[in-house]
Design an enzyme around this catalytic site. Structure first.
Site, PDB file in Angstrom:
ATOM      1  N   PHE A 118       2.062 -40.709  -4.085  1.00  0.00           N
ATOM      2  CA  PHE A 118       2.758 -39.471  -3.754  1.00  0.00           C
ATOM      3  C   PHE A 118       1.715 -38.416  -3.435  1.00  0.00           C
ATOM      4  CE2 PHE A 118       6.953 -37.504  -4.009  1.00  0.00           C
ATOM      5  CZ  PHE A 118       7.784 -38.612  -4.053  1.00  0.00           C
ATOM      6  N   GLN A 238       8.392 -23.323  -2.695  1.00  0.00           N
ATOM      7  CA  GLN A 238       7.876 -24.475  -1.951  1.00  0.00           C
ATOM      8  C   GLN A 238       8.761 -24.896  -0.782  1.00  0.00           C
ATOM      9  OE1 GLN A 238       7.701 -28.677  -3.788  1.00  0.00           O
ATOM     10  NE2 GLN A 238       5.570 -28.070  -3.539  1.00  0.00           N
ATOM     11  N   HIS A 240       9.285 -27.982   1.635  1.00  0.00           N
ATOM     12  CA  HIS A 240       8.951 -29.407   1.731  1.00  0.00           C
ATOM     13  C   HIS A 240       8.763 -29.750   3.204  1.00  0.00           C
ATOM     14  CE1 HIS A 240       9.206 -33.730   1.438  1.00  0.00           C
ATOM     15  NE2 HIS A 240       9.262 -33.664   0.122  1.00  0.00           N
ATOM     16  N   LEU A 250      16.672 -33.547   2.646  1.00  0.00           N
ATOM     17  CA  LEU A 250      15.325 -34.001   2.345  1.00  0.00           C
ATOM     18  C   LEU A 250      15.081 -35.459   2.695  1.00  0.00           C
ATOM     19  CD1 LEU A 250      12.855 -32.676   0.922  1.00  0.00           C
ATOM     20  CD2 LEU A 250      13.341 -34.260  -0.933  1.00  0.00           C
ATOM     21  N   GLU A 253       8.921 -37.456   0.096  1.00  0.00           N
ATOM     22  CA  GLU A 253       7.509 -37.730   0.296  1.00  0.00           C
ATOM     23  C   GLU A 253       7.195 -39.206   0.057  1.00  0.00           C
ATOM     24  OE1 GLU A 253       5.217 -34.302  -1.081  1.00  0.00           O
ATOM     25  OE2 GLU A 253       4.198 -35.781  -2.314  1.00  0.00           O
ATOM     26  N   ARG A 284       2.152 -30.494  -0.557  1.00  0.00           N
ATOM     27  CA  ARG A 284       3.205 -30.004   0.338  1.00  0.00           C
ATOM     28  C   ARG A 284       2.891 -28.695   1.034  1.00  0.00           C
ATOM     29  NH1 ARG A 284       8.153 -31.682  -3.668  1.00  0.00           N
ATOM     30  NH2 ARG A 284       7.835 -33.899  -3.292  1.00  0.00           N
ATOM     31  N   HIS A 351      12.732 -25.790  -0.654  1.00  0.00           N
ATOM     32  CA  HIS A 351      12.927 -26.926  -1.547  1.00  0.00           C
ATOM     33  C   HIS A 351      12.867 -26.608  -3.030  1.00  0.00           C
ATOM     34  CE1 HIS A 351      12.917 -31.099  -2.677  1.00  0.00           C
ATOM     35  NE2 HIS A 351      11.710 -31.042  -3.198  1.00  0.00           N
ATOM     36  N   ARG A 393       3.881 -26.892  -6.490  1.00  0.00           N
ATOM     37  CA  ARG A 393       4.179 -28.049  -7.329  1.00  0.00           C
ATOM     38  C   ARG A 393       3.831 -29.340  -6.599  1.00  0.00           C
ATOM     39  NH1 ARG A 393       8.526 -31.742  -7.655  1.00  0.00           N
ATOM     40  NH2 ARG A 393       9.884 -30.600  -6.242  1.00  0.00           N
TER      41      ARG A 393
HETATM   42  C1  LIG Z   1      16.624 -33.385  -2.417  1.00  0.00           C
HETATM   43  C2  LIG Z   1      15.682 -33.198  -3.554  1.00  0.00           C
HETATM   44  C3  LIG Z   1      14.801 -34.218  -3.911  1.00  0.00           C
HETATM   45  C4  LIG Z   1      13.924 -34.056  -4.976  1.00  0.00           C
HETATM   46  N1  LIG Z   1      13.077 -35.090  -5.307  1.00  0.00           N
HETATM   47  C5  LIG Z   1      12.262 -34.954  -6.385  1.00  0.00           C
HETATM   48  C6  LIG Z   1      11.411 -36.022  -6.807  1.00  0.00           C
HETATM   49  O1  LIG Z   1      11.409 -37.109  -6.236  1.00  0.00           O
HETATM   50  N2  LIG Z   1      10.612 -35.831  -7.870  1.00  0.00           N
HETATM   51  C7  LIG Z   1      10.606 -34.659  -8.568  1.00  0.00           C
HETATM   52  O2  LIG Z   1       9.876 -34.554  -9.541  1.00  0.00           O
HETATM   53  N3  LIG Z   1      11.413 -33.634  -8.201  1.00  0.00           N
HETATM   54  C8  LIG Z   1      12.232 -33.744  -7.125  1.00  0.00           C
HETATM   55  N4  LIG Z   1      13.044 -32.701  -6.760  1.00  0.00           N
HETATM   56  C9  LIG Z   1      13.106 -31.512  -7.613  1.00  0.00           C
HETATM   57  C10 LIG Z   1      13.964 -31.785  -8.839  1.00  0.00           C
HETATM   58  O3  LIG Z   1      14.964 -32.702  -8.512  1.00  0.00           O
HETATM   59  C11 LIG Z   1      14.638 -30.525  -9.360  1.00  0.00           C
HETATM   60  O4  LIG Z   1      13.705 -29.504  -9.481  1.00  0.00           O
HETATM   61  C12 LIG Z   1      15.218 -30.800 -10.748  1.00  0.00           C
HETATM   62  O5  LIG Z   1      16.053 -31.925 -10.704  1.00  0.00           O
HETATM   63  C13 LIG Z   1      15.974 -29.606 -11.296  1.00  0.00           C
HETATM   64  O6  LIG Z   1      16.653 -29.992 -12.483  1.00  0.00           O
HETATM   65  P1  LIG Z   1      17.375 -28.931 -13.397  1.00  0.00           P
HETATM   66  O7  LIG Z   1      17.911 -29.686 -14.559  1.00  0.00           O
HETATM   67  O8  LIG Z   1      16.455 -27.816 -13.669  1.00  0.00           O
HETATM   68  O9  LIG Z   1      18.560 -28.342 -12.501  1.00  0.00           O
HETATM   69  P2  LIG Z   1      19.815 -29.022 -11.754  1.00  0.00           P
HETATM   70  O10 LIG Z   1      19.775 -30.494 -11.773  1.00  0.00           O
HETATM   71  O11 LIG Z   1      19.933 -28.336 -10.447  1.00  0.00           O
HETATM   72  O12 LIG Z   1      21.032 -28.611 -12.661  1.00  0.00           O
HETATM   73  C14 LIG Z   1      21.517 -27.309 -12.745  1.00  0.00           C
HETATM   74  C15 LIG Z   1      22.725 -27.310 -13.654  1.00  0.00           C
HETATM   75  O13 LIG Z   1      23.089 -25.986 -13.961  1.00  0.00           O
HETATM   76  C16 LIG Z   1      24.475 -25.828 -13.861  1.00  0.00           C
HETATM   77  N5  LIG Z   1      24.716 -24.405 -13.622  1.00  0.00           N
HETATM   78  C17 LIG Z   1      24.106 -23.591 -12.723  1.00  0.00           C
HETATM   79  N6  LIG Z   1      24.561 -22.341 -12.857  1.00  0.00           N
HETATM   80  C18 LIG Z   1      25.462 -22.350 -13.863  1.00  0.00           C
HETATM   81  C19 LIG Z   1      26.281 -21.363 -14.470  1.00  0.00           C
HETATM   82  N7  LIG Z   1      26.267 -20.097 -14.060  1.00  0.00           N
HETATM   83  N8  LIG Z   1      27.112 -21.739 -15.471  1.00  0.00           N
HETATM   84  C20 LIG Z   1      27.167 -23.034 -15.884  1.00  0.00           C
HETATM   85  N9  LIG Z   1      26.405 -24.000 -15.340  1.00  0.00           N
HETATM   86  C21 LIG Z   1      25.563 -23.657 -14.351  1.00  0.00           C
HETATM   87  C22 LIG Z   1      24.902 -26.789 -12.782  1.00  0.00           C
HETATM   88  O14 LIG Z   1      26.240 -27.155 -12.951  1.00  0.00           O
HETATM   89  C23 LIG Z   1      23.963 -27.960 -13.059  1.00  0.00           C
HETATM   90  O15 LIG Z   1      24.541 -28.795 -14.049  1.00  0.00           O
HETATM   91  C24 LIG Z   1      13.917 -32.847  -5.687  1.00  0.00           C
HETATM   92  C25 LIG Z   1      14.794 -31.824  -5.338  1.00  0.00           C
HETATM   93  C26 LIG Z   1      15.665 -31.983  -4.273  1.00  0.00           C
HETATM   94  C27 LIG Z   1      16.556 -30.862  -3.895  1.00  0.00           C
END
Ligand SMILES: Cc1cc2nc3c(=O)[nH]c(=O)nc-3n(C[C@H](O)[C@H](O)[C@H](O)COP(=O)(O)OP(=O)(O)OC[C@H]3O[C@@H](n4cnc5c(N)ncnc54)[C@H](O)[C@@H]3O)c2cc1C
Ligand code: SF4
Ligand code: FES
Lengths: 580, 231
Positions: A118, A238, A240, A250, A253, A284, A351, A393
């Site tokens: 990666f 960031q 991507h 997306l 990578e 990135r 991203h 990142r």
């Molecule tokens: C397409 C894509 C591919 C990616 N690929 C990778 C990868 O291969 N490797 C890597 O390390 N990272 C990757 N990332 C980044 C990584 O996936 C995210 O940064 C990470 O999953 C975020 O997780 P989280 O738990 O912080 O938030 P999220 O998974 O976004 O969860 C947010 C949660 O908050 C809840 N929520 C939001 N606001 C409220 C509210 N007001 N009240 C109640 N609930 C609320 C939502 O319902 C949800 O359950 C990728 C990101 C994307 C977009």
């Protein structure tokens, strides 16, 4: 408006990877609930594709110190090094734990977890690309989200699905609970709780072309910012390199980790000029800048010369179908191109938020740049800024961040709850929110002040003025646009006056958070007169360690933003020029 | 191009039953059905309600019936369906508002199959080993995003809501076929129930409805076979 009262010890807002991991830690010892605006399995963690890094050394020699070196260098030396050490050291157990809970990682012939290359990850401090990203085909995030949710189901964790938290109650610097809106009924729910963790994810919807879900509107950071809590390092967003042209969907990578190559309109592998040693696998920020530079030099492809190609054609059908099945499907579905035979048009897509709610390494939310904390409030995941990603990142480090620091936030909730008494909160805690909602429901609708119009102007203008390259001129311009949008937002109106699934009402409230995210991003970017990581100023092209080895802290000050700074915590790695 | 849309709408606060509403929208052939719904919601009628999040077919929010078939609105392009486009909520679950149905019965069925790894052996401090061949046995069913397109396309489910449904069986399959799991006995017991896998009449609707391309009917057949072998 009907108001329902609940009493818990701990509340977790958000059921993505970070929230679920925190819940698994906290649930056994306290009365806990997870509140989430989406069903847990629909969180955007499920969209993550490529992998999650840990120095398991399953393919070749590796060592968590090398992972830490890469993370710090990738961050352009803005990450706090003690926090990075924790991330990379705890990574190994975090991956093994997920496997024990059932995560179906792809496997090597030996039966061990498979690992791939990666961007920015190397062995021996830059010697060669490292096989460090643990993966499950190209749906690693989906598997992490499913596994963590499955674990929660097995433990009987209590969920409030499709409830949206819209207010937090803090009295004298101490957390009292939250207020949530039940999406199916329009009722308000007051949750008294002395420990609250925000794990609401990112805010990529401030930009037009983005890999982020519609739901990623910065609710957690926005809610806290409005209560006077600062947001850290907001200038670092960031982009991507490989989003599907125009759609922003997306293409991981991992495509380049498996050997994919970026080419300009002449078919040239241009990354050879920008990062001679690791080429397409440079971090990135560098690759996105390289693409933007190629495009402005007229080397972009297509009728408007505004994209480049991601070429997988030399990888062969078997490797593509086995290792990159989902992204292949996306390309077939949305662009009707066959990636096995033809190169794919891509452009950088908004991203990941490096910045967010400032926390210490135990998830405790900081109230200022001097180390103050808010008792009982925690944050983890993309909503938070520890900071392990600094100015940029590395791929795979976010899935890692959410489980490592999600767990730590959960542990902090446990410690805090066991040493404090229950908080009390009565129905009147819902007053502020109920006034806000009534106000929106009563105002007569006009198109000029519709949510969608204000929001699309926000997204278009951020795309134009605050994306990969910025300057005083574009940022000043954007500051003015934002002030104007903010003024219009004061009069925002909605058409739907119903109680059941009034998503227009929620979009109106989310727009307020999006405007906060944009305000703080632009103000922090304007004040940082240097280029570092994902923040590139055309008028200040160099990194300035003398003045800016600092994290920015953006405070709300009426309708403007006030900035303070905190020194970066250094460690064994001395800042040096970032070459790959 | 101009697209005619016909949407089955229902507002529980004002309507006794659902009714059709007609819209005209300007759209590019490459746009998603979800984009059209947004155009209506954002620029014409803010009260139109539907679920959505990721917008590229990975979160499972927006299964609906488009021109008679279950699909994810974000995964189908305008040029792939015939004009006019007719949109209804998925069938067999109670409609809450417009295109939104009550998902609770669906998730309850999912939880019934013990959808988590059961293994009480001490795994040690490194990963358990699993050969790539063993891993492949359940690859297909790990892809499920719980969108309910399969279950709500099933004629057995329409007439008997108590039927656990294809999605729950797919999630049972995911664990029954995993070499690391030890919970098959309990799960297959559930499959033997009158509302379990044997209610399936192999109509194949589920397989064509699945937006993740999961061989749903095959997974159900695998689970039936395992259940019989386990007897
Ligand atoms: C397409 C894509 C591919 C990616 N690929 C990778 C990868 O291969 N490797 C890597 O390390 N990272 C990757 N990332 C980044 C990584 O996936 C995210 O940064 C990470 O999953 C975020 O997780 P989280 O738990 O912080 O938030 P999220 O998974 O976004 O969860 C947010 C949660 O908050 C809840 N929520 C939001 N606001 C409220 C509210 N007001 N009240 C109640 N609930 C609320 C939502 O319902 C949800 O359950 C990728 C990101 C994307 C977009
Ligand atoms: S099996 Fe397919 S159609 Fe059924 S819920 Fe899972 S993803 Fe949806
Ligand atoms: S919006 Fe996520 S699957 Fe369609």
């Amino acid at each position: 408006m009907k108001i329902v009262k609940h009493s818990f010890d701990g509340i977790i807002v958000g059921a993505g990877g970070a929230g679920l991991r925190a819940a698994i830690e906290a649930a056994p010892t306290m009365k806990l609930a997870v509140i989430t605006k989406l069903y847990p399995t629909r969180s955007h963690t499920g969209a993550a594709q490529g992998g999650m890094s840990a120095a398991l050394a399953n393919v070749e020699e590796d060592n968590w110190n090398w992972h830490a070196f890469d993370t710090v260098k990738g961050s352009d030396y803005l990450a706090d090094q003690p926090a990075v050490d924790i991330l990379c050291k705890e990574a190994i157990d975090a991956v093994v734990e997920l496997e024990h809970w059932g995560l179906p990682f792809s496997r090597l012939e030996s039966g061990k977890i498979a690992q791939r290359r990666f961007g920015g990850h190397t062995i021996k401090e830059g010697a060669a690309p490292a096989f460090r990203a643990c993966y499950a085909a190209d749906r690693t995030g989906h598997m992490i989200l499913q596994t963590l949710y499955q674990k929660c189901v097995s433990m009987g964790v209590e969920f409030f699905d499709e409830f949206q938290v819209l207010d937090i109650k803090i009295e004298d610097g101490v957390c009292k609970g939250v207020v949530a809106y039940e999406i199916a009924t329009g009722d308000l729910h007051v949750f008294e709780a002395r420990a609250v963790t925000f794990a609401t994810g990112g805010f990529g919807k401030i930009f037009k072309v983005s890999s982020n879900a519609h739901s990623l509107t910065g609710d957690g950071p926005g809610m806290l910012y409005q209560k006077g809590i600062p947001l850290e390092d907001m200038e670092f967003y960031q982009f991507h390199p490989t989003g599907i042209y125009r759609l922003g969907i997306l293409l991981s990578e991992a495509a380049r980790g498996e050997g994919g190559i970026l080419r300009n309109k002449d078919g040239e592998r241009f990354m050879e000029r920008y990062a001679p040693s690791i080429k397409d696998l440079a971090p990135r920020d560098m690759v996105s800048r390289a693409i933007a530079t190629e495009i402005s030099a007229g080397n972009g492809a297509g009728p408007n010369n505004d994209y480049v190609y991601l070429d997988l054609t030399h990888l062969g059908e078997e490797a593509i179908m086995k290792k990159l099945p989902d992204i292949t499907d996306f390309v077939r579905t949305y662009v009707k191109i066959e990636p096995i035979n033809d190169p794919i048009p891509v452009q950088p897509t908004a991203h990941y938020a490096m910045g967010g709610i400032p926390t210490d390494v135990n998830g405790r939310v900081l109230s200022d740049h001097k180390g103050g904390v808010i008792e009982g409030v925690y944050a983890a995941g993309e909503a938070a800024c520890v900071s392990v990603h600094g100015a940029n990142r590395l791929g795979t480090n976010s899935l890692l961040d959410i489980v490592v620091f999600g767990k730590r936030a959960g542990q902090s909730m446990v410690d805090y709850v066991s040493s404090t008494k229950a908080s009390t909160l009565n129905e009147s805690a819902a007053d502020d929110l109920s006034n806000k909602i009534n106000n929106l429901m009563e105002k007569e609708h006009t198109t000029e002040f519709s949510v969608a119009n204000i929001r699309s102007e926000l997204q278009d203008s951020m795309e134009e003025n605050a994306k990969i390259f910025r300057s005083k001129e574009t940022l000043d311009n954007q500051t003015e646009i934002l002030a104007n949008l903010r003024e219009r937002y004061q009069n925002v109106t909605i058409q739907d006056k119903g109680k059941v699934f009034n998503s227009e009402l929620l979009e109106a409230i989310e727009l307020d958070y999006l405007l906060d995210m944009a305000d703080t991003t632009v103000a922090s970017a304007l004040a940082r007169k240097e280029s570092r990581g994902a923040h590139s100023r055309e008028d200040f092209p160099d990194r300035d360690d003398k003045k800016f080895m600092k994290h920015s802290f953006a405070f709300k000050n009426g309708n403007s933003v006030k900035l303070e700074y905190k020194d970066v915590e250094l460690g064994k790695y001395e800042p040096m020029e970032r070459k790959y | 191009m101009e697209i005619d849309l016909k949407i089955l709408r229902y507002d529980p606060e004002n309507d006794k039953k659902g009714h059709w509403e007609y819209y005209k929208v300007d759209a590019e052939p490459e746009e998603r059905i979800l984009d059209l719904l947004h155009k209506i919601k954002w620029f014409e009628d803010g009260s139109l309600s539907f679920r959505k999040s990721c917008a590229h077919g990975v979160c499972g929010s927006d299964a609906m019936v488009v021109n008679g078939e279950n699909m994810l609105a974000c995964q189908v392009l305008v040029k792939e369906v015939s004009n006019p486009i007719k949109i209804e909520p998925i069938r067999g679950l109670p409609v809450v508002k417009d295109l939104i149905v009550d998902m609770e019965p669906f998730f309850d069925s999912y939880k019934k199959v013990l959808p988590y790894l059961i293994n009480n052996d001490d795994p040690g401090d490194r990963e358990r080993l699993q050969s790539p061949e063993d891993r492949d046995k359940f690859e297909d069913t790990t892809k499920c995003i719980l969108c309910a397109a399969c279950t709500t396309s099933c004629p057995v489910f329409w007439t008997a809501e108590s039927y656990i449904g294809p999605a729950a069986i797919v999630n049972a399959h995911r664990f029954v076929m995993d070499s690391r799991d030890q919970g098959s006995k309990q799960r297959l017991e559930i499959m033997k129930d009158v509302n379990g896998a044997f209610r399936c009449r192999t109509a194949f609707n589920c397989t064509s409805a699945c937006p993740r391309g999961i061989q749903v009917t095959k997974a159900i057949e695998d689970v039936k076979r395992e259940t019989l072998l386990n007897n």
